[in-house]
Design an enzyme around this catalytic site. Structure first.
Site, PDB file in Angstrom:
ATOM      1  N   SER A  95      70.832  98.509  72.418  1.00  0.00           N
ATOM      2  CA  SER A  95      70.397  97.163  72.793  1.00  0.00           C
ATOM      3  C   SER A  95      69.101  96.820  72.035  1.00  0.00           C
ATOM      4  CB  SER A  95      70.236  97.124  74.315  1.00  0.00           C
ATOM      5  OG  SER A  95      70.076  95.824  74.770  1.00  0.00           O
ATOM      6  N   ASP A 217      81.420  92.113  74.487  1.00  0.00           N
ATOM      7  CA  ASP A 217      80.046  92.331  74.941  1.00  0.00           C
ATOM      8  C   ASP A 217      79.367  90.975  75.063  1.00  0.00           C
ATOM      9  OD1 ASP A 217      77.350  92.878  75.239  1.00  0.00           O
ATOM     10  OD2 ASP A 217      77.272  94.414  73.669  1.00  0.00           O
ATOM     11  N   HIS A 245      77.993  95.876  77.790  1.00  0.00           N
ATOM     12  CA  HIS A 245      76.891  96.069  76.857  1.00  0.00           C
ATOM     13  C   HIS A 245      76.431  97.527  76.814  1.00  0.00           C
ATOM     14  CE1 HIS A 245      73.626  94.775  74.359  1.00  0.00           C
ATOM     15  NE2 HIS A 245      72.693  95.134  75.222  1.00  0.00           N
TER      16      HIS A 245
END
Lengths: 266, 407
Positions: A95, A217, A245
């Site tokens: 991320s 996602d 995610h």
């Protein structure tokens, strides 16, 4: 201050194997890696840590000045490498940490052998032809969501924040504590995460890079993963048949396989 | 007036024994909360009538077609993906999460969610069950709390600004330049919210003579500020009228004693002195009013506490006596006046920093110029950290050494 304690650095796995440094993203802490660590540990030395402000890091080390840019976080990654004297590190950033990893590698490439960007996005906000997936108003809404969910936080977390050396187990007793932090810090991290634009940094990456994305996602859509792959010279792209995610939680097997295969590849 | 147990329009309702057996399907569909089941990837598999009614959707528009996160606002979706989903995966259940759902007509429905992962017969996660509670009221209440907190923070900022401003008006904005001397001062506030009761000043009297003082009013806050202000202008006025240090303090004692009305005591500890340049050095005539001893730092690195003779708390007694002492500073010497915030700092459970500690810590400081001394004490204050519970005022004066060091 001691980086190991400050970032709650944990070293595990096979001491003689290649070093994999796992950097967690926005929201939770190093616990997010818990399902892939056993899969990586047999053949790799695995280094985990919490970003300052998350998990069991030293919250008192957090300052708005240092941590309102991803550079501050990247600097911490480099400090960990220096402190542990890590060599030929395979840095895995999930991320927002994918971009923190890019900044760290660009600044001091000498520590790193390879880079893995897990569900990365260099820019979350749409900009001209670039589709990050979010508008500025969306991000403001997120900040509002955070605010609503941190209302009950202070009373529950205060003992931990203030330091409770007599009761180290306290953190474990608090459900949801992996994803809780001081609301001021969470807000600042959200702002830094979702309003950063690191598109220009991608072209500077000089180590072999793997981009891992999920088929569906909501945070980092496929076109963004594709963009990252195109910008990082010579990078590979793996698309996992996963939704969400956090593939390291939803699909730990394929995630670990992708990392392992890339570590071993020549 | 209705009898207890009576419902509007419905009398007392049917007797308990006559209630129909609850139908499970009806219990689910028309529960007073929303129910939702999704596959692990979030696709809606089952949803109850209550939630459909709240959202304004037909069942067919959602089941098998939409994912739960599609019902969230975009900001909520980010929160869901970065917090909710990972926690659910790690813990298997999660409760009390505040989010907003988007209804069919675009309005927002504030809800509280509780979710649990349902495992199949093989023990593997199978689906996710979610209960949805209408949180309009709670959200409105939270908004009030948030607003109240923001107001409290603003108010606190305002108080701190006010305290800072008031504090500044009680201290000289900058020390005057004293030819042939070096002077430096520092004020260390222990609290941002309150005005402290420490004060100091340095001002020209006549020719090559300067007046200076440093002291501490009992208490802090607005009462201390009133007394501090009174002390400052009294001392400066008295020094012009009769600069003898004992007279200045006697004058202050009279003023404070007379001003002592009501419950709040108006007294202080203070050192008042005159500084006269004399050849290469300086002569100080000093009187103390119950204040902690000044620290004298000599050019050779030795340090000593200047215990002044006599000297009572100023303003406490009608007849107070003050005695003048004289001290000479040679080139390279310095004197430090300080308040007890420093020497009463806590260094352990039952231990406090003392005047003797200060003397020992500052001995060997060569050259002890005013700036160097203040700097050294500042570092001490930093190392004492939270142990410093009271304000600390510092005033240092030094005679430059002849070899030019420290000028």
């Amino acid at each position: 201050m001691d980086v190991i304690a400050r970032n709650n650095v944990v070293v595990t796995g096979n001491e003689t194997g290649p070093t994999v440094l796992l950097a967690h993203g926005f929201g939770c802490d190093q616990n997010l890696w818990r399902l892939v660590v056993p899969l990586l540990a047999e053949r790799h030395r695995v280094v985990l840590f919490d970003h300052v402000g998350a998990g069991r890091s030293d919250l008192s080390a957090w300052t708005a000045e240092r941590y309102t840019s991803l550079e501050g976080y990247a600097d911490d990654v480099l400090r960990i490498c220096r402190e542990l004297d890590l060599r030929d590190v395979v840095l895995v950033g999930h991320s927002v940490s994918a971009m923190i990893a890019v900044l760290a590698v660009n600044r001091e490439p000498q520590w790193f052998a390879k880079l893995v960007l897990l569900t990365p996005s260099p820019c979350y906000v749409d900009d001209g032809d670039y589709r990050g997936g979010f508008s500025r108003a969306d991000i403001d809404e997120l900040l509002y969501s955070l605010e609503s969910n941190y209302l009950g936080w202070s009373a529950a977390m205060a003992p931990v924040i203030m330091g409770n050396p007599g009761r180290p187990e306290l953190g474990e007793e608090l459900t949801n504590s992996f994803c809780r932090t001081d609301p001021v810090i969470a807000r600042a991290f959200a702002r830094t995460t979702f309003l950063s634009d690191n598109r220009a940094d991608l072209t500077e990456v000089s180590v072999p890079t793997l981009v891992v994305q999920c088929a569906r996602d909501a945070i980092a859509p496929r076109e963004v993963g594709q963009f990252v792959h195109e910008q990082v010279r010579g990078s590979r792209l793996v698309t996992l048949d996963a939704v969400g995610h956090c593939p390291q939680l939803s699909d730990p097997g394929p995630t670990a396989e992708a990392i392992t295969a890339f570590v071993g590849a020549h | 007036m209705r009898a207890a147990g009576e419902w509007p329009g419905g009398g007392t309702g049917p007797p308990f024994s006559a209630l129909p057996e609850e139908n499970v399907e009806d219990l689910y569909d028309n529960a007073p909360c929303g129910y939702l089941s999704t596959s692990l990837d979030g696709t809606i598999a089952k949803i109850n009538a209550t939630l459909l009614r709240w959202l304004g959707y037909e069942r067919d528009a959602l089941v098998g077609r939409r994912s739960f996160s599609d019902l969230l606002t975009v900001g909520g979706r980010i929160y869901y993906e970065t917090h909710f989903a990972p926690l659910l995966q790690m813990q298997g259940e999660l409760g009390g999460v505040a989010l907003e759902l988007k209804t069919a007509d675009g309005t927002r429905l504030p809800v509280l969610l509780t979710s649990a992962v349902k495992t199949g017969a093989d023990g593997r996660p199978h689906s996710i069950r979610t209960m949805v509670f209408d949180a309009h009221d709670r959200r409105a209440y939270e908004q009030e709390l948030l607003r109240a907190r923001e107001e409290a923070e603003l108010e606190r900022d305002r108080v701190q600004r006010l305290a800072r401003t008031l504090q500044q008006t009680l201290l000289p904005p900058a020390l005057p330049e004293v030819p042939g001397m070096e002077v430096a001062a520092y004020y260390h506030p222990a609290s941002l919210d309150q005005v402290g009761g420490d004060f100091y000043d340095l001002f020209p009297l006549s020719g090559n003579t300067w007046g200076f003082f440093l002291g501490d009013v009992s208490g802090k806050g607005e009462n201390a500020a009133v007394v501090t202000s009174l002390i400052r202008y009294t001392l400066r006025g008295a020094a012009v009228y009769d600069p003898d240090p004992a007279s200045v303090l006697a004058h202050l004692n009279t003023v404070l004693y007379q001003a002592h009305q009501g419950e709040y005591p108006r007294f202080c500890t203070v050192i008042y002195g005159n500084l006269r340049l004399d050849g290469a050095g300086a002569v100080m005539t000093v009187a103390g009013g119950g204040h902690t001893p000044a620290l004298v730092l000599r050019a050779d690195g030795t340090s000593s506490l200047l215990h002044l003779r006599g000297g009572q708390l100023v303003g406490a007694l009608e007849e107070a006596r003050f005695v003048v002492d004289e001290i000479r500073l040679e080139p390279g010497d310095a004197i430090l006046l300080y308040t007890d915030g420093l020497t009463e700092a806590r260094t352990g459970a039952d231990r406090w920093y003392s005047e003797e500690d200060l003397r020992d810590d500052l001995s060997g400081l060569v050259p002890a110029t005013a700036a160097v001394v203040i700097d050294a004490v500042n570092r001490l204050l930093e190392s004492l950290g939270d142990g410093v519970e009271d304000d600390t005022a510092l005033l240092a004066m030094s005679v430059p050494s002849q070899d030019g060091a420290g000028t």
